[in-house]
Design an enzyme around this catalytic site. Structure first.
Site, mmCIF file in Angstrom:
data_model
loop_
_atom_site.group_PDB
_atom_site.id
_atom_site.type_symbol
_atom_site.label_atom_id
_atom_site.label_comp_id
_atom_site.label_asym_id
_atom_site.label_seq_id
_atom_site.Cartn_x
_atom_site.Cartn_y
_atom_site.Cartn_z
ATOM 1 N N GLN A 1 34.207 59.646 34.701
ATOM 2 C CA GLN A 1 35.254 59.103 35.576
ATOM 3 C C GLN A 1 35.956 60.207 36.357
ATOM 4 O OE1 GLN A 1 35.424 55.753 36.211
ATOM 5 N NE2 GLN A 1 33.570 56.019 35.009
ATOM 6 N N HIS B 1 34.776 61.014 39.864
ATOM 7 C CA HIS B 1 34.988 60.081 40.970
ATOM 8 C C HIS B 1 35.974 60.622 41.993
ATOM 9 C CE1 HIS B 1 32.795 56.369 40.493
ATOM 10 N NE2 HIS B 1 33.101 56.285 39.213
ATOM 11 N N GLU C 1 41.669 51.199 32.379
ATOM 12 C CA GLU C 1 40.604 50.506 33.112
ATOM 13 C C GLU C 1 39.354 50.419 32.218
ATOM 14 O OE1 GLU C 1 39.093 52.768 36.387
ATOM 15 O OE2 GLU C 1 38.129 51.041 37.338
ATOM 16 N N HIS C 2 38.916 51.564 31.687
ATOM 17 C CA HIS C 2 37.742 51.623 30.803
ATOM 18 C C HIS C 2 38.168 52.158 29.445
ATOM 19 C CE1 HIS C 2 36.067 52.526 34.946
ATOM 20 N NE2 HIS C 2 35.319 51.498 34.611
ATOM 21 N N ASP D 1 28.791 50.728 34.304
ATOM 22 C CA ASP D 1 28.982 50.840 35.757
ATOM 23 C C ASP D 1 27.804 50.260 36.522
ATOM 24 O OD1 ASP D 1 31.481 51.948 36.018
ATOM 25 O OD2 ASP D 1 30.761 54.013 35.878
ATOM 26 N N HIS E 1 62.092 11.893 46.667
ATOM 27 C CA HIS E 1 61.155 11.972 45.552
ATOM 28 C C HIS E 1 61.303 10.729 44.667
ATOM 29 C CE1 HIS E 1 60.842 16.199 46.678
ATOM 30 N NE2 HIS E 1 59.946 16.432 45.721
#
Lengths: 440, 440
Positions: A259, A262, A328-329, A362, A421
């Site tokens: 990661q 990235h 996230e992971h 992934d 109503h």
């Protein structure tokens, strides 16, 4: 150097809180520029899109060349080698099969009062998929965004992808073909988001826009939200690995770097119950960094955002930290990952055991790799089939059912001061008009 | 006067498109003021909240009086009369029962390659519920927002409700009690949204904020999105009634007015296949307007945004128009509503048959009354249990499963230029290091 924390240290709580707080906030500085581009595309349509594409991508297109024709797409896709194409096929098939399990079930029943109740799901009609150009053009992301839409039943899936200097990415075209994307336009940036949201002469508007992009794209998506639906705005990638000393430090180090590579703003964190193992992983990271092509990015991420956290008891102390990070992971590289997973409440995706590196997910695991970042897993989910469908509820009364439940509705309408109503129900029940009753 | 359209007219398409396009866009003029308030609450916490509450609500509170204590809540709730309380109970029970059906099913299976796959749902930990003060304080909205959260398993449900001039709304307190709201703070506006998102000394932060509010509240929700989750930003109410001449015009007129009375910006539309019936409904609307307490609002909505649309064939021509409008509320007041409903793709909620006025669904039908407005039903859904839960996917490989699917992941990682991704898989497979293979 990454931060090193130990739950036994007296200042652990302060240091851990600082680690959580340090994650970047969204960049709003480009908002005004993007607002101008969007307004221009809305007003001038294709002409504006053509001009911005020339300015930002250095590609001059006539209006009728905005769409990539089938021959161009096929020619580009045809450049992909057989082994990579086979791997893309494996990915597409596994992603499709997993997402088929996400298809929702409709609801339909009649309750004891005779009221018919239901909920049904319909696909979004038209979806736009943003695919970045250049180095961040990932065919796996094309599959992960497009396949759930197709599984949901989206009829019209439109891809936009910039082709800076005219260069078309063969892998992206091959993935688009595999995922059965219906239309491809060679445009990007805020102008592409505007074209998808408002429509132009050439591009019919869509109902929802998904896919990753830079700060301009993210800002544009936020600004058109409401006119169309959007997916989450993704922040930098994150991985949290919970690992005991029974792992090969080189494996875990590679997972952290998968990661970190990235983005310099990405974050990789290890939680372990063994200080020597933590140190060994740290050394292994340094070793890998010597040979990886994306060393500059990964090293900066590791130095600025990385963390090695040592706890005394993984089973007791890791889950509360995991839940606060809401990663996230999440890799659980331990002997009994399921026991740990059962204590995790907030994570985008969990990877179970020593032989499940995050990277396999992934590409070819099957579940989606578009996942909530920046602690978003506290309140949101990864991309899935439901993001491309919407629920409609159904309610049906006959006169008898309305006679049973209607009076309570009339009472509440009156209590809220909404007499029309109440009137709409009371008329059908031959009740006194609520407005008359209130003397109004 | 409302617009009158007929599909037989040559200019119908242009007039219908204009009707669609006329819906108001979101008001962004208050964004800068709201940004300042949010920044101030983030920086100064309770002190800022107390100051804004004094300024905007004319209530001076000490910090420890921000939270309404149990005695105050019970005393206020105790003022509600027994008949109204019984009606609230009917509503709460029916809403709870319907939403129980929305609870999702987890996924867990092992695929033929030996890969373990799953998806599980967990509730959001803490949710903030905004309830407007003054005339728009609706107990039914408290139930509709709070009950799905509780059914989802949300552990901490926090309500904020301003008490302008110190006045506490008994109905709102009774609804909060029924829905088992955990904490109630007497604050509102952008400052309340900031307090929920960032936390203050007295108020612990939440993970997601839901509920209706004015332009300041809507802007604040949009600005804190990312830090916390939010629900949709609601626009003005809408109703679309598809009705044949077999209805009592007075009933249908009351249904149209039941949304028109919410807001001068609300929209009520009738589609019918009988011009005389359309005229009769128009006359009945004028008749009702003479007696309703909220006539000024309803009349302005009807004159500015109302429409009577005559088609030749309801079954063939109504569904395409319905789908383009994508209404919040859709009534099908015809003999065979299910056949028409089957042709509708975009609607927040559908009300089936002549005896199902929309208002019964606002209170006691069971499905949620928080629904997408402004054509949002093209891409989004009404509030439900899933809005208070999130999905986590699970992936587990043993060495054999990784050996089967891993090589394709390594290949794709290399194709994408993400060598650490490939390395993390290749190391576990004793494959040649992808970075070495690439000579890097």
């Amino acid at each position: 150097m990454p931060v090193e924390l130990n739950t036994a240290d007296p200042d652990f709580e302060a240091a851990f809180a600082a680690l959580l707080a340090a994650r970047a906030e969204f960049d709003t500085s480009v908002d005004p520029v993007v607002a101008d581009i969007l307004a221009d595309v809305k007003a001038r349509g294709d002409a504006a899109v053509v001009e911005y594409t020339q300015r930002f991508d250095r590609v001059h297109l006539t209006t009728d060349a905005l769409r990539l024709d089938d021959e161009t797409v096929d020619a580009a896709a045809g450049q992909v080698d057989a082994e990579t194409l086979a791997a893309l096929n494996v990915a597409a098939e596994r992603i499709t099969r997993f997402h088929e399990h996400q298809k929702p079930t409709d609801i339909a029943f009649t309750d004891p009062t005779g009221v018919r109740l239901g909920q049904r799901h319909t696909p979004v009609d038209a979806v736009g998929l943003y695919v970045p150009g250049g180095t961040a053009a990932y065919p796996s992301s094309v599959l992960m965004n497009a396949i759930p839409a197709k599984v949901a039943g989206v009829g019209r899936l439109v891809m936009v992808v910039p082709t800076p200097d005219g260069i078309i990415n063969p892998l992206v075209m091959a993935a688009a073909r595999l995922a059965e994307v219906d239309e491809i336009y060679r445009i990007g940036g805020a102008q592409a988001i505007g074209a998808l949201a408002y429509g132009t002469g050439v591009i019919a508007p869509v109902d929802k826009i998904v896919g990753p992009g830079n700060a301009y794209v993210a800002s544009a998506k936020k600004q058109v939200f409401g006119t169309v639906g959007i997916d989450m705005i993704a922040g930098p990638s994150e991985i949290l690995v919970v690992a005991d000393a029974g792992n090969d430090p080189a494996w875990i180090a590679a997972d952290l770097l998968s990661q970190a590579e990235h983005d310099a703003a990405a974050q990789a964190i290890l939680i372990t119950d063994d200080a020597d193992f933590a140190a060994a992983v740290g050394r292994a990271v340094e070793g890998h960094l010597k040979t990886l092509p994306r060393t500059a990015i990964a090293a900066e991420s590791w130095a600025r955002h990385g963390a090695l956290i040592v706890v005394e008891d993984l089973m007791e102390q890791a889950p509360p930290l995991v839940n606060r990070i809401a990663p996230e992971h999440l890799e659980l590289a331990v002997g009994d990952p399921d026991a740990l997973a059962a204590r995790v409440r907030h994570a985008g995706a969990i990877f179970l055991g020593r032989h499940t590196p995050e990277a396999v997910g992934d590409y070819v695991g099957g579940p989606n790799h578009v996942l909530p970042t920046s602690r978003g897993a506290r309140f949101s989910s990864g991309l899935g089939v439901l993001d491309f469908m919407k629920r409609t509820t159904l309610l049906g009364c006959d006169s008898s059912a309305l006679a049973t439940i209607g009076p309570a509705a009339v009472r509440l309408a009156e209590a809220e001061g909404l007499q029309a109503h109440g009137l709409s129900v009371a008329l059908r029940l031959n009740m006194p008009r609520p407005d008359a009753r209130d003397g109004a």
